[in-house]
Design a protein around this motif. Structure first.
Motif, PDB file in Angstrom:
ATOM      1  N   ILE A  22       0.834  -1.198   0.000  1.00 30.68           N
ATOM      2  CA  ILE A  22       0.000   0.000   0.000  1.00 30.68           C
ATOM      3  C   ILE A  22       0.874   1.255   0.000  1.00 30.68           C
ATOM      4  CG2 ILE A  22      -1.707   1.311   1.330  1.00 30.68           C
ATOM      5  CD1 ILE A  22      -2.783  -1.474   2.292  1.00 30.68           C
ATOM      6  N   TYR A  23       1.938   1.254   0.772  1.00 38.68           N
ATOM      7  CA  TYR A  23       2.858   2.399   0.860  1.00 38.68           C
ATOM      8  C   TYR A  23       3.372   2.779  -0.528  1.00 38.68           C
ATOM      9  CZ  TYR A  23       6.992   5.095   2.269  1.00 38.68           C
ATOM     10  OH  TYR A  23       7.941   6.071   2.419  1.00 38.68           O
ATOM     11  N   LYS A  24       3.748   1.787  -1.305  1.00 42.81           N
ATOM     12  CA  LYS A  24       4.290   2.043  -2.647  1.00 42.81           C
ATOM     13  C   LYS A  24       3.288   2.775  -3.536  1.00 42.81           C
ATOM     14  CE  LYS A  24       7.321  -1.965  -2.501  1.00 42.81           C
ATOM     15  NZ  LYS A  24       7.534  -3.336  -3.004  1.00 42.81           N
ATOM     16  N   VAL A  36      11.388  -0.485   0.122  1.00 40.07           N
ATOM     17  CA  VAL A  36      10.334  -0.332   1.130  1.00 40.07           C
ATOM     18  C   VAL A  36      10.308  -1.610   1.961  1.00 40.07           C
ATOM     19  CG1 VAL A  36       7.863   0.014   1.503  1.00 40.07           C
ATOM     20  CG2 VAL A  36       9.009   1.179  -0.389  1.00 40.07           C
ATOM     21  N   ASN A  37      10.472  -1.442   3.283  1.00 39.41           N
ATOM     22  CA  ASN A  37      10.467  -2.592   4.184  1.00 39.41           C
ATOM     23  C   ASN A  37      10.001  -2.148   5.566  1.00 39.41           C
ATOM     24  OD1 ASN A  37      12.732  -1.436   5.553  1.00 39.41           O
ATOM     25  ND2 ASN A  37      14.084  -2.325   4.023  1.00 39.41           N
ATOM     26  N   ALA A  38      10.116  -3.010   6.540  1.00 43.15           N
ATOM     27  CA  ALA A  38       9.633  -2.723   7.889  1.00 43.15           C
ATOM     28  C   ALA A  38      10.306  -1.502   8.506  1.00 43.15           C
ATOM     29  CB  ALA A  38       9.829  -3.939   8.789  1.00 43.15           C
ATOM     30  N   GLU A  39      11.502  -1.165   8.065  1.00 42.58           N
ATOM     31  CA  GLU A  39      12.242  -0.028   8.626  1.00 42.58           C
ATOM     32  C   GLU A  39      11.909   1.296   7.946  1.00 42.58           C
ATOM     33  OE1 GLU A  39      14.072  -0.478  11.391  1.00 42.58           O
ATOM     34  OE2 GLU A  39      13.328  -2.530  11.242  1.00 42.58           O
ATOM     35  N   THR A  40      11.082   1.279   6.926  1.00 42.73           N
ATOM     36  CA  THR A  40      10.729   2.495   6.192  1.00 42.73           C
ATOM     37  C   THR A  40       9.974   3.464   7.100  1.00 42.73           C
ATOM     38  OG1 THR A  40      10.629   1.289   4.103  1.00 42.73           O
ATOM     39  CG2 THR A  40       9.467   3.394   4.191  1.00 42.73           C
ATOM     40  N   ASN A  46      12.965  11.564   7.524  1.00 41.67           N
ATOM     41  CA  ASN A  46      13.291  10.598   6.469  1.00 41.67           C
ATOM     42  C   ASN A  46      12.085  10.082   5.701  1.00 41.67           C
ATOM     43  OD1 ASN A  46      16.020  10.737   7.180  1.00 41.67           O
ATOM     44  ND2 ASN A  46      15.749   9.172   8.754  1.00 41.67           N
ATOM     45  N   ALA A  47      10.911  10.572   6.024  1.00 40.99           N
ATOM     46  CA  ALA A  47       9.685  10.077   5.391  1.00 40.99           C
ATOM     47  C   ALA A  47       9.517  10.647   3.991  1.00 40.99           C
ATOM     48  CB  ALA A  47       8.483  10.436   6.241  1.00 40.99           C
ATOM     49  N   LEU A  48       8.967   9.833   3.110  1.00 42.44           N
ATOM     50  CA  LEU A  48       8.720  10.254   1.735  1.00 42.44           C
ATOM     51  C   LEU A  48       7.279  10.700   1.510  1.00 42.44           C
ATOM     52  CD1 LEU A  48      10.702   7.501  -0.181  1.00 42.44           C
ATOM     53  CD2 LEU A  48      11.426   9.833   0.355  1.00 42.44           C
ATOM     54  N   SER A  82      -2.164   8.557  21.771  1.00 35.85           N
ATOM     55  CA  SER A  82      -1.723   8.823  23.136  1.00 35.85           C
ATOM     56  C   SER A  82      -0.552   7.940  23.580  1.00 35.85           C
ATOM     57  CB  SER A  82      -2.892   8.647  24.099  1.00 35.85           C
ATOM     58  OG  SER A  82      -3.314   7.300  24.131  1.00 35.85           O
ATOM     59  N   GLN A  83      -0.094   7.036  22.731  1.00 40.47           N
ATOM     60  CA  GLN A  83       1.001   6.159  23.117  1.00 40.47           C
ATOM     61  C   GLN A  83       2.312   6.934  23.226  1.00 40.47           C
ATOM     62  OE1 GLN A  83       1.392   2.452  21.102  1.00 40.47           O
ATOM     63  NE2 GLN A  83      -0.785   2.028  21.176  1.00 40.47           N
ATOM     64  N   THR A  84       3.144   6.518  24.164  1.00 37.08           N
ATOM     65  CA  THR A  84       4.444   7.158  24.361  1.00 37.08           C
ATOM     66  C   THR A  84       5.285   7.054  23.095  1.00 37.08           C
ATOM     67  OG1 THR A  84       4.333   6.523  26.675  1.00 37.08           O
ATOM     68  CG2 THR A  84       6.473   7.221  25.845  1.00 37.08           C
ATOM     69  N   ARG A  85       5.296   5.888  22.487  1.00 38.99           N
ATOM     70  CA  ARG A  85       6.020   5.681  21.222  1.00 38.99           C
ATOM     71  C   ARG A  85       4.984   5.431  20.135  1.00 38.99           C
ATOM     72  NH1 ARG A  85      11.350   5.039  20.912  1.00 38.99           N
ATOM     73  NH2 ARG A  85      11.186   3.523  19.250  1.00 38.99           N
ATOM     74  N   SER A  86       4.912   6.325  19.194  1.00 38.29           N
ATOM     75  CA  SER A  86       3.894   6.264  18.151  1.00 38.29           C
ATOM     76  C   SER A  86       3.979   4.978  17.333  1.00 38.29           C
ATOM     77  CB  SER A  86       4.058   7.452  17.200  1.00 38.29           C
ATOM     78  OG  SER A  86       3.218   7.310  16.082  1.00 38.29           O
ATOM     79  N   PRO A  87       2.831   4.351  17.074  1.00 35.26           N
ATOM     80  CA  PRO A  87       2.833   3.170  16.209  1.00 35.26           C
ATOM     81  C   PRO A  87       3.016   3.538  14.733  1.00 35.26           C
ATOM     82  CG  PRO A  87       0.608   3.665  16.946  1.00 35.26           C
ATOM     83  CD  PRO A  87       1.526   4.618  17.648  1.00 35.26           C
ATOM     84  N   PHE A  88       3.091   4.828  14.434  1.00 35.81           N
ATOM     85  CA  PHE A  88       3.200   5.287  13.051  1.00 35.81           C
ATOM     86  C   PHE A  88       4.627   5.683  12.668  1.00 35.81           C
ATOM     87  CE2 PHE A  88      -1.077   6.752  14.591  1.00 35.81           C
ATOM     88  CZ  PHE A  88      -1.762   5.649  14.104  1.00 35.81           C
ATOM     89  N   ARG A  89       5.624   5.287  13.451  1.00 40.08           N
ATOM     90  CA  ARG A  89       7.019   5.639  13.162  1.00 40.08           C
ATOM     91  C   ARG A  89       7.510   4.986  11.870  1.00 40.08           C
ATOM     92  NH1 ARG A  89       7.106   3.796  18.173  1.00 40.08           N
ATOM     93  NH2 ARG A  89       8.494   2.093  17.658  1.00 40.08           N
ATOM     94  N   THR A  90       7.285   3.690  11.757  1.00 42.62           N
ATOM     95  CA  THR A  90       7.767   2.926  10.597  1.00 42.62           C
ATOM     96  C   THR A  90       6.679   1.956  10.144  1.00 42.62           C
ATOM     97  OG1 THR A  90       8.672   1.087  11.890  1.00 42.62           O
ATOM     98  CG2 THR A  90      10.163   2.969  11.473  1.00 42.62           C
ATOM     99  N   ILE A  91       6.904   1.355   9.000  1.00 42.45           N
ATOM    100  CA  ILE A  91       5.976   0.319   8.536  1.00 42.45           C
ATOM    101  C   ILE A  91       5.931  -0.829   9.542  1.00 42.45           C
ATOM    102  CG2 ILE A  91       5.689  -1.485   6.779  1.00 42.45           C
ATOM    103  CD1 ILE A  91       6.467   0.654   4.688  1.00 42.45           C
ATOM    104  N   GLY A  92       7.066  -1.188  10.093  1.00 43.85           N
ATOM    105  CA  GLY A  92       7.128  -2.282  11.070  1.00 43.85           C
ATOM    106  C   GLY A  92       6.357  -1.994  12.341  1.00 43.85           C
TER     107      GLY A  92
END
Length: 106
Positions: A22-24, A36-40, A46-48, A82-92
């Motif tokens: 989907i990202y692609k 494009v992988n889990a670390e993207t 660094n986001a595209l 509200s999470q301390t570490r966002s689940p939207f940081r990377t694809i992983g």
């Protein structure tokens, strides 16, 4: 990815593959396709994707997963924000969050 390849409880690898696919679709045209992988990165320096493309990606991921496994999960909700570490940081991290939501929805 066909819905039949995505099962519940969700497989994090299958979820990551779906999000990568989907990202692609939301990458800006006219640029060489990056790996494009889990670390993207999904957002940040660094986001595209711009913010509108990221929102569209999240909606598409949510819709495709809900259609595939017959659920009604919400990815971008108060809990995610509200999470301390966002689940939207990377694809992983997004895949990990989706798998968590699906396991709770069982």
């Amino acid at each position: 990815m066909e819905p039949s390849s995505f099962s519940q409880p969700a497989d994090e690898v299958a979820c990551t593959d779906l999000i990568c696919e989907i990202y692609k679709q939301f990458l800006p045209s006219g640029q060489p396709a990056p790996e494009v992988n889990a670390e993207t990165s999904l957002f940040g320096a660094n986001a595209l994707l711009d913010s509108a493309a990221l929102v569209s990606l999240l909606v598409e991921v949510e819709q495709r997963i809900n259609d595939a496994v017959g659920t009604e999960i919400l990815i971008a909700d108060d809990r995610a924000m509200s999470q301390t570490r966002s689940p939207f940081r990377t694809i992983g991290t997004l895949a990990e969050y989706v798998v968590t939501l699906l396991s709770e929805d069982e």
